[in-house]
Enzyme design. Sequence first.
Site, short mmCIF file in Angstrom:
data_model
loop_
_atom_site.label_atom_id
_atom_site.label_comp_id
_atom_site.label_asym_id
_atom_site.label_seq_id
_atom_site.Cartn_x
_atom_site.Cartn_y
_atom_site.Cartn_z
N CYS A 87 0.81 -1.22 0.00
CA CYS A 87 0.00 0.00 0.00
C CYS A 87 0.84 1.27 0.00
O CYS A 87 0.51 2.23 -0.71
CB CYS A 87 -0.93 -0.01 1.22
N CYS A 184 -6.10 -2.18 7.58
CA CYS A 184 -7.25 -1.26 7.55
C CYS A 184 -8.48 -1.88 6.90
O CYS A 184 -9.61 -1.54 7.26
CB CYS A 184 -6.86 0.03 6.85
#
Length: 343
Positions: A87, A184
Site C-alpha cells: 500500500c 485497515c
Amino acid sequence: MEKVVLGLSGGVDSALCARLLLEKGHPVTGVYLDTGHGGVEEAHKAALELGIPFCSVDVREQLEEKVIAPFMEGYRRGITPIPCIFCNPAVKFHVLWQKAQELGASYVATGHYAVTRRLENGVTGLYMSPSPNDQSYMLYRLLPELLDHVLFPLGELCSKEDTRTLARKAGLSAANKPDSMEICFIPEGDHAAFMEQRGLGLPPGDFVDEAGNVLGKHKGIHHYTLGQRRGLGIAAEGRLFVKEIRTEQNQVVLSLTPPTSQVITVDNLCRTAPEYGAESFWADVKIRHSRRLDKALVTYLPEGRAKVEFSSPVRAPSPGQSAVFYQDGRVIGGGYIEKQPCL
C-alpha cells in the site's frame, strides 16, 4: 514556508504531525484516504480542531487492485504478504503526492515512525526511528525521488508515549485515542475469514509430518504461515511448527523443530539506496516487522533478485514477507522473500 499535504486519519499520530508542522510555519492540508471502512468523520473533526483545510480521497479502487487482490492471491499461493508494504508506495504515498502536486504543495507528511535525511551525495536516505514503533521496514519500497518530498514529523520521537504526551500538552482530543487496526481493510483482524467471505477460501487438506505421514486435517492453507505454532489443533509430544506449505498437494507440513534458513533469496528487489549493489555488502537484515536485526552478506543478482547469506540461521523467513537491509540504521533496500527449503 513550503505547503504540506498530510495524511490525516484522525488518530493521535497524524493529529500531532499537523500540530508540529503548523508550529514550524508550514501551511498544512489534511487529506483522508477513504478505504470504505469509516473514519472520515473523525479525520474531519481533527482538521476542524487543528484549523486546517481538509478533503477526502476515495482510494477503494486502488486499494482493491494494488493491495487487496495481491494480498489474497499471496495467501492462496501459500505465502504471507504484508499489505502495508504494497500500500505505501502504490496507494498511500502515491495518492498523497498526487494531491500535493494538485494543490501546489512541496511535501507530503504522514505519522509513520521513520526518519529521512538528505545526504552529501544529494540522495534522501530513509532511516530507522529510535522508537520501538519504528516503521521503516514498512516503507522500504519508497524510492529516493519520492523520499525527497516526504516528511515524518514523529520520526525522532523515542516512543508512542512521547507522542501521546506531546499531544496532551498541545490539547489535542486524539491524545488518548486507541491505536488504529493493523490491516485497515480487515477490521476484525481475521484475514482467512475475510477471504472466505469473498469466496476465495481454500478447501481443507492434510497436515503431514516431514515423512509424509498424515497427522490430521487443516482448515485450508490460507489459514497458515511458515513458523506458525498456534491454532494447529494437533496433539503431539511437543510443540509443533508449520515447516512448509505445499500448495499443489494442499498439505501443511508440521515439525517439532522450528523452520530455519541460513541463506534466502528475495525477488522484486527495491534499491532504496541506489548507490549500493555493485558489490556484495554486509547489512543488518530484518525478515519481519520487529526490532530484531540479523547480520548477513547481501549480493544483488540479475532480474531484480538478491541473495542474503546470514551469519547464523534465522527462524522462519516467511515467503511473501520482506527482507529489508540496513547499514547504520539506513534502509539500503529489500525484497520479497522467495520460497526455499528450510532446515
